[in-house]
Design a protein around this motif. Structure first.
Motif, PDB file in Angstrom:
ATOM      1  N   TYR A   1      -9.681  21.840   0.768  1.00 31.22           N
ATOM      2  CA  TYR A   1     -10.425  20.588   0.847  1.00 31.22           C
ATOM      3  C   TYR A   1      -9.668  19.494   0.085  1.00 31.22           C
ATOM      4  O   TYR A   1      -9.440  19.628  -1.126  1.00 31.22           O
ATOM      5  CB  TYR A   1     -11.813  20.772   0.239  1.00 31.22           C
ATOM      6  N   PRO A   2      -9.253  18.445   0.757  1.00 34.74           N
ATOM      7  CA  PRO A   2      -8.500  17.387   0.061  1.00 34.74           C
ATOM      8  C   PRO A   2      -9.398  16.641  -0.915  1.00 34.74           C
ATOM      9  O   PRO A   2     -10.305  15.915  -0.492  1.00 34.74           O
ATOM     10  CB  PRO A   2      -8.023  16.478   1.191  1.00 34.74           C
ATOM     11  N   THR A   3      -9.148  16.846  -2.195  1.00 35.69           N
ATOM     12  CA  THR A   3     -10.005  16.247  -3.210  1.00 35.69           C
ATOM     13  C   THR A   3      -9.268  15.081  -3.871  1.00 35.69           C
ATOM     14  O   THR A   3      -8.132  15.233  -4.310  1.00 35.69           O
ATOM     15  CB  THR A   3     -10.350  17.285  -4.290  1.00 35.69           C
ATOM     16  N   TYR A   4      -9.926  13.953  -3.949  1.00 37.97           N
ATOM     17  CA  TYR A   4      -9.296  12.790  -4.571  1.00 37.97           C
ATOM     18  C   TYR A   4      -9.074  13.018  -6.054  1.00 37.97           C
ATOM     19  O   TYR A   4      -9.888  13.647  -6.733  1.00 37.97           O
ATOM     20  CB  TYR A   4     -10.164  11.538  -4.378  1.00 37.97           C
ATOM     21  N   THR A   5      -7.984  12.488  -6.565  1.00 35.29           N
ATOM     22  CA  THR A   5      -7.700  12.602  -7.992  1.00 35.29           C
ATOM     23  C   THR A   5      -8.398  11.478  -8.743  1.00 35.29           C
ATOM     24  O   THR A   5      -9.045  10.626  -8.147  1.00 35.29           O
ATOM     25  CB  THR A   5      -6.187  12.472  -8.251  1.00 35.29           C
ATOM     26  N   ASP A   6      -8.212  11.486 -10.045  1.00 35.10           N
ATOM     27  CA  ASP A   6      -8.830  10.449 -10.867  1.00 35.10           C
ATOM     28  C   ASP A   6      -8.271   9.068 -10.579  1.00 35.10           C
ATOM     29  O   ASP A   6      -8.912   8.063 -10.865  1.00 35.10           O
ATOM     30  CB  ASP A   6      -8.648  10.778 -12.357  1.00 35.10           C
TER      31      ASP A   6
ATOM     32  N   GLY B   1      -4.023   9.632   1.370  1.00 30.33           N
ATOM     33  CA  GLY B   1      -2.878   9.146   0.630  1.00 30.33           C
ATOM     34  C   GLY B   1      -1.839  10.215   0.405  1.00 30.33           C
ATOM     35  O   GLY B   1      -1.625  11.085   1.253  1.00 30.33           O
ATOM     36  N   VAL B   2      -1.196  10.152  -0.753  1.00 30.10           N
ATOM     37  CA  VAL B   2      -0.074  11.043  -1.029  1.00 30.10           C
ATOM     38  C   VAL B   2      -0.546  12.210  -1.875  1.00 30.10           C
ATOM     39  O   VAL B   2      -1.185  12.024  -2.919  1.00 30.10           O
ATOM     40  CB  VAL B   2       1.033  10.271  -1.774  1.00 30.10           C
ATOM     41  N   GLU B   3      -0.255  13.423  -1.411  1.00 30.99           N
ATOM     42  CA  GLU B   3      -0.698  14.604  -2.161  1.00 30.99           C
ATOM     43  C   GLU B   3      -0.076  14.604  -3.548  1.00 30.99           C
ATOM     44  O   GLU B   3       1.093  14.296  -3.715  1.00 30.99           O
ATOM     45  CB  GLU B   3      -0.339  15.894  -1.409  1.00 30.99           C
ATOM     46  N   GLY B   4      -0.891  14.939  -4.536  1.00 25.34           N
ATOM     47  CA  GLY B   4      -0.390  14.931  -5.909  1.00 25.34           C
ATOM     48  C   GLY B   4      -0.729  13.622  -6.602  1.00 25.34           C
ATOM     49  O   GLY B   4      -1.124  13.614  -7.758  1.00 25.34           O
ATOM     50  N   LEU B   5      -0.603  12.532  -5.887  1.00 29.34           N
ATOM     51  CA  LEU B   5      -0.896  11.229  -6.494  1.00 29.34           C
ATOM     52  C   LEU B   5      -2.362  10.854  -6.299  1.00 29.34           C
ATOM     53  O   LEU B   5      -3.078  10.566  -7.260  1.00 29.34           O
ATOM     54  CB  LEU B   5       0.004  10.146  -5.885  1.00 29.34           C
ATOM     55  N   THR B   6      -2.816  10.874  -5.050  1.00 31.20           N
ATOM     56  CA  THR B   6      -4.188  10.426  -4.808  1.00 31.20           C
ATOM     57  C   THR B   6      -5.131  11.566  -4.417  1.00 31.20           C
ATOM     58  O   THR B   6      -6.332  11.387  -4.411  1.00 31.20           O
ATOM     59  CB  THR B   6      -4.219   9.347  -3.706  1.00 31.20           C
ATOM     60  N   TYR B   7      -4.571  12.708  -4.016  1.00 28.79           N
ATOM     61  CA  TYR B   7      -5.459  13.849  -3.754  1.00 28.79           C
ATOM     62  C   TYR B   7      -4.736  15.164  -4.009  1.00 28.79           C
ATOM     63  O   TYR B   7      -3.495  15.200  -4.045  1.00 28.79           O
ATOM     64  CB  TYR B   7      -5.990  13.817  -2.314  1.00 28.79           C
ATOM     65  N   THR B   8      -5.536  16.209  -4.215  1.00 28.43           N
ATOM     66  CA  THR B   8      -4.966  17.553  -4.312  1.00 28.43           C
ATOM     67  C   THR B   8      -5.798  18.466  -3.430  1.00 28.43           C
ATOM     68  O   THR B   8      -6.977  18.218  -3.205  1.00 28.43           O
ATOM     69  CB  THR B   8      -5.027  18.094  -5.753  1.00 28.43           C
TER      70      THR B   8
ATOM     71  N   ILE C   1       0.848  -1.198   0.000  1.00 26.23           N
ATOM     72  CA  ILE C   1       0.000   0.000   0.000  1.00 26.23           C
ATOM     73  C   ILE C   1       0.885   1.250   0.000  1.00 26.23           C
ATOM     74  O   ILE C   1       1.841   1.342   0.776  1.00 26.23           O
ATOM     75  CB  ILE C   1      -0.935   0.004   1.228  1.00 26.23           C
ATOM     76  N   THR C   2       0.564   2.180  -0.866  1.00 24.02           N
ATOM     77  CA  THR C   2       1.383   3.385  -1.014  1.00 24.02           C
ATOM     78  C   THR C   2       1.590   4.088   0.325  1.00 24.02           C
ATOM     79  O   THR C   2       2.710   4.485   0.671  1.00 24.02           O
ATOM     80  CB  THR C   2       0.707   4.363  -1.995  1.00 24.02           C
ATOM     81  N   ALA C   3       0.514   4.259   1.077  1.00 20.16           N
ATOM     82  CA  ALA C   3       0.610   4.982   2.333  1.00 20.16           C
ATOM     83  C   ALA C   3       1.493   4.249   3.348  1.00 20.16           C
ATOM     84  O   ALA C   3       2.164   4.881   4.164  1.00 20.16           O
ATOM     85  CB  ALA C   3      -0.785   5.195   2.922  1.00 20.16           C
ATOM     86  N   ILE C   4       1.490   2.928   3.287  1.00 20.29           N
ATOM     87  CA  ILE C   4       2.301   2.170   4.232  1.00 20.29           C
ATOM     88  C   ILE C   4       3.782   2.388   3.943  1.00 20.29           C
ATOM     89  O   ILE C   4       4.604   2.581   4.832  1.00 20.29           O
ATOM     90  CB  ILE C   4       1.956   0.658   4.171  1.00 20.29           C
TER      91      ILE C   4
END
Lengths: 308, 564
Positions: free
Chosen positions: B427-432, B415-422, B102-105
């Motif tokens: 407001y942390p918005t999930y990416t595509d 998750g990781v900013e830029g990869l999974t949210y911006t 898992i990326t976050a791990i």
């Protein structure tokens, strides 16, 4: 002391003479030591209030409390009855079946046909029990094979394995189907040891085929039958545990729950009552032991065949 | 225990006997290094030792004291190795072999200078493997559990964390100080803390409920049912006019009681539960209350009239899904996120008109407020514990506390900013990557691949994650609907109490017998094998199991909880 050293030296001599045999026996001895005798140490917890932290020795003794609990348990009679009934059905229908098959095969004269029948009949033995049970579960589901057949004859389709009334039949019938062919091999082997002259003599005396089976073939394999019967009785309560686990569901506990599945559920799958379930398992072993000794005695009296 | 925890946490346990891993690892290593005679000899000896070790450990359930690779010494300044035992979430297992991927791990390891090794049990054998692991003393450093912490502690398996939290978990400590209600739930009667918790402090605390086919309601011009009576009308209409095989589907996906998750909601309309609950502050056991008989009578009638799925006792996840997806079910229990998010798009693929809508937890009389809503507590008894064989308790607590820090909180939930949210306007918005995954993963699966938000671990759930997790309008509506009366549940649901070892042994002995009996009899009453007139005998039998004593134990624990 002297006697002991004498015996030891005799043993040493014997060892030197039959070195290879001793070494060949080693794995078997080790197997029994490690897998059968060592674990018996754990049986102590049946008399203790086992707690993981305190360990097997450190836990407090409770005497026969767990056995008392079990005998007074609501489920005691049910699982005892189920265990005995399932084993009994297995014995009653399952034991004679391969003998019958062996006798029938023995009468066959067409070699190729005989071989084919034999091969087909023992294929199921080589299929993993997990696969077998998967097949049974699928076949007996509401839209499975059995229901299709039942439907063809105008019956009502239902989930067969969720009706307690069906469980014993499905269990016993599938066990016979699976083991019939393979178990018959040993009888066929015994049959081949019968002196053909006996048949010739019977022929001269004008005995029919049936008479020959009755007076020559059957007596010829009686010792084999008796020994296998004793072994079977010894394991009477050791009912095929994996198979029940794979087949049953809470709906049919009424007829399907046996001692070993009860131990499995209470011991590791639902709750973790280790001491209690060890006591229950021990109870099962004691009964098995008694049955084995009893059957051996009985067999010695009746047919002068015994295992030990 | 609340329903959501029961289901979402149902995969919470176990790893295959670690020795197997160690052994296969070594054997593979050996074949690679086989060359000279010397190596071969050594490798044989190694194999033999390991083999014997393995045999002994299986035979004696313990024994082998070799290092099983879980907790080696921290070498110098390198990352601290920490092994965590946790069952693999189904959404994660679709794309990953282990939670280590898992990326976050991975990010977490870097931030906290640790080397995490997740140990996962085989799916379906979680409880078995947990029990075997506990009793064979093959303990990892930490375990994610949901359950009887006091017993684990008294058995000497896990350690008390108060001092460690005081010193090494400033973030968690702050949260507990600011939320005394949460601290009260987390602390045992004597003030001990045994777990680094998974907390839900936000709005969303009900995650599942009964969904119904909105398109069929529209077609038949029916209102969404609220009372039991209305339900009966709707189910009958589904049966007669739509020819549905299982108008109301409920069942037993793995490891759940025979009642499955849906049946209790109808039982709860009668003001009781399938287990112990609170009535005017007193502990009561539902199945022996007179209302249970009313419920059984009603359910038996529904069964006879073919309104409920006849296979309810043998359903597994596969048949459950199949019935929903082939439109053979009119109403069923599922979760807002993982369930609806999966079923609705799949249904609409074959039938564009298909639509699902959440129904309020049923009640008896029009206008009543539902009391039981499957709402979880802020702490629903799940979290990570440290075992007594943990050689780095400080580092472990420090690492776990990271998830309660601002940074860790974002990592866990987004998750990781830029990869999974911006960040958009704060407001942390999930990416595509999450919402419209290029590999075709569902939102739940994409989330599980990158971070741990949609199932319990350590840390705090963020409402902003739920707001986006529920992408479909039906899901958003469901979340609002289910949350509407969820406060009511606090008045009737039992809080996370804790029992002493003796109490817990006695209670579990009594309740496990009763549970088996209750579930079997439930089926018999519903199917009609056992006539409803025998209800009194059923109650008598439960009394004979000594339910009174179990209630006493629960009551005592509740009193102690209230006095905390």
């Amino acid at each position: 002391m002297k006697e002991l050293s004498h015996k030891l030296s005799l043993l040493w001599l014997n060892y030197k003479k039959n070195k290879s045999i001793y070494w060949m026996a080693l794995p078997v001895v080790l197997y029994f030591l490690v897998f059968k005798y060592l674990p018996m140490y754990g049986a102590i917890i049946a008399f203790k209030d086992y707690s993981v932290g305190k360990g097997i020795w450190g836990s407090d003794w409770v005497g026969l409390q767990h056995f008392r609990d079990f005998f007074q348990s609501y489920y005691f009679w049910r699982i005892l009855k189920n265990t005995l009934l399932l084993s009994f059905y297995q014995l009653l229908f399952g034991f004679p079946a391969p003998i019958l098959l062996a006798l029938l095969l023995n009468e066959l004269r067409h070699e190729i046909f005989k071989r084919t029948v034999q091969t087909i009949s023992y294929i199921p033995h080589f299929i993993s029990i997990v696969v077998i049970c998967g097949m049974i579960v699928d076949f007996s589901s509401r839209d499975g094979l059995f229901n299709t057949i039942i439907g063809y004859f105008g019956g009502q389709s239902s989930a067969l394995l969720s009706d307690p009334a069906n469980f014993r039949t499905i269990y016993t019938a599938s066990s016979i189907w699976q083991e019939l062919g393979f178990s018959s091999i040993i009888y066929l082997a015994a049959l081949s040891g019968i002196n053909p002259e006996l048949y010739d003599a019977a022929n001269v005396d004008g005995a029919s085929r049936l008479r020959q089976v009755w007076h020559i073939t059957l007596p010829g394999i009686i010792p084999m039958i008796m020994i296998l019967l004793i072994l079977r009785i010894g394991g009477l309560m050791e009912i095929g545990f994996e198979k029940i686990i794979l087949l049953y569901n809470p709906n049919v506990y009424d007829t399907a729950d046996v001692i070993s599945t009860f131990v499995y559920r209470k011991g590791i799958s639902e709750s973790a009552e280790f001491s209690y379930t060890t006591a229950v398992g021990l109870f099962q072993s004691v009964i098995n032991f008694a049955l084995l000794i009893g059957a051996n005695r009985l067999s010695k009296v009746i047919s002068n065949t015994k295992l030990f | 225990m609340d329903i959501s925890a029961r289901m979402e946490d149902s995969h919470y346990i176990g790893q295959a006997v670690p020795l197997w891993g160690a052994m296969t690892g070594l054997l593979i290593h050996d074949t690679h290094s086989m060359g000279g005679r010397e190596v071969m000899k050594r490798s044989w000896r190694k194999r033999l030792t390991i083999g014997i070790c393995l045999m002994m450990s299986i035979a004696a359930l313990g024994g082998c004291s070799g290092d099983n690779g879980s907790s080696g010494e921290a070498g110098g300044d390198g990352p601290t190795p920490i092994s965590i035992w946790m069952s693999m979430n189904t959404n994660a297992s679709i794309t990953l072999k282990s939670m280590n991927e898992i990326t976050a791990i991975k990010e977490w390891e870097k931030k906290t200078n640790t080397k995490i090794e997740f140990q996962h049990p085989a799916v379906g054998a979680e409880t078995e493997q947990f029990n075997v692991m506990i009793n064979s003393n093959q303990l990892p450093d930490a375990m994610f559990v949901n359950g009887d912490y006091a017993k684990l502690f008294n058995d000497g398996i896990i350690i008390r964390l108060n001092e460690l939290i005081d010193e090494y978990a400033p973030n968690l400590k702050k949260i507990l100080e600011e939320n005394p209600e949460v601290a009260k739930q987390l602390k045992a009667d004597n003030g001990d803390i045994y777990a680094i918790p998974h907390l839900r402090l936000g709005e969303y605390k009900t995650f599942g409920g009964t969904f119904i086919r909105q398109d069929w309601l529209d077609e038949l011009k029916l209102e969404k049912p609220e009372t039991i009576e209305e339900w009966e009308t709707v189910l009958k209409a589904f049966k007669e006019k739509k020819g549905v095989a299982a108008p109301l589907l409920f069942g037993a996906p793995p490891k759940m009681t025979t009642m499955g998750p849906a049946a209790p909601t109808y039982l709860e309309a009668y003001g009781i539960t399938n287990n112990t609950f609170m009535k005017d502050g007193k502990v009561v056991y539902g199945p022996i209350e007179p209302e249970y008989k009313e419920f059984l009578t009603m359910f038996h009638r529904w069964y006879q009239e073919g309104l409920i799925d006849p296979d309810f006792a043998t359903n597994d996840q596969k048949t459950y899904d199949a019935k929903i997806l082939s439109s053979q079910a009119g109403a069923f229990f599922t979760f807002i996120g993982g369930g609806v998010g999966r079923y609705l798009p799949a249904l609409q693929e074959t039938d564009p008109n298909a639509n699902l809508t959440a129904t309020q937890y049923p009640v008896l009389n029009k206008g009543d407020e539902p009391m039981f809503t499957g709402r979880s507590w802020e702490w629903s008894s799940s979290g990570v514990v440290l075992t007594n064989s943990n050689k780095h308790p400080e580092e472990t607590v420090k690492a776990l506390d990271y998830f309660f820090s601002e940074e860790g909180h974002m990592l866990k939930n987004f998750g990781v900013e830029g990869l999974t949210y911006t960040m958009k306007d704060g407001y942390p918005t999930y990416t595509d990557e999450i919402l419209k995954n290029p590999d075709g993963l569902s939102v739940a699966q994409a989330m599980a691949k990158h971070f741990i938000a949609n199932y319990p671990f350590v840390g705090e759930d963020d409402d902003r994650y739920n707001e986006q997790y529920y992408q479909l309008q039906q899901q958003k509506d469901a979340a609002v609907l289910f949350s509407k009366y969820s406060e009511n549940t606090l008045k009737v649901g039992l809080p996370p109490t804790s029992l002493t070892t003796e109490e817990s042994t006695e209670d579990s002995k009594i309740m496990s017998d009763i549970g088996t009996y209750r579930d079997e009899m439930f089926v018999k009453f519903v199917i009609g094998v056992e006539p409803i007139e025998n209800f009194d005998k059923f109650v008598d039998q439960i009394n004979k199991f000594n339910v009174k004593r179990a209630i006493e134990i629960q009551q005592a624990a509740l009193d102690r909880y209230n006095a905390r």
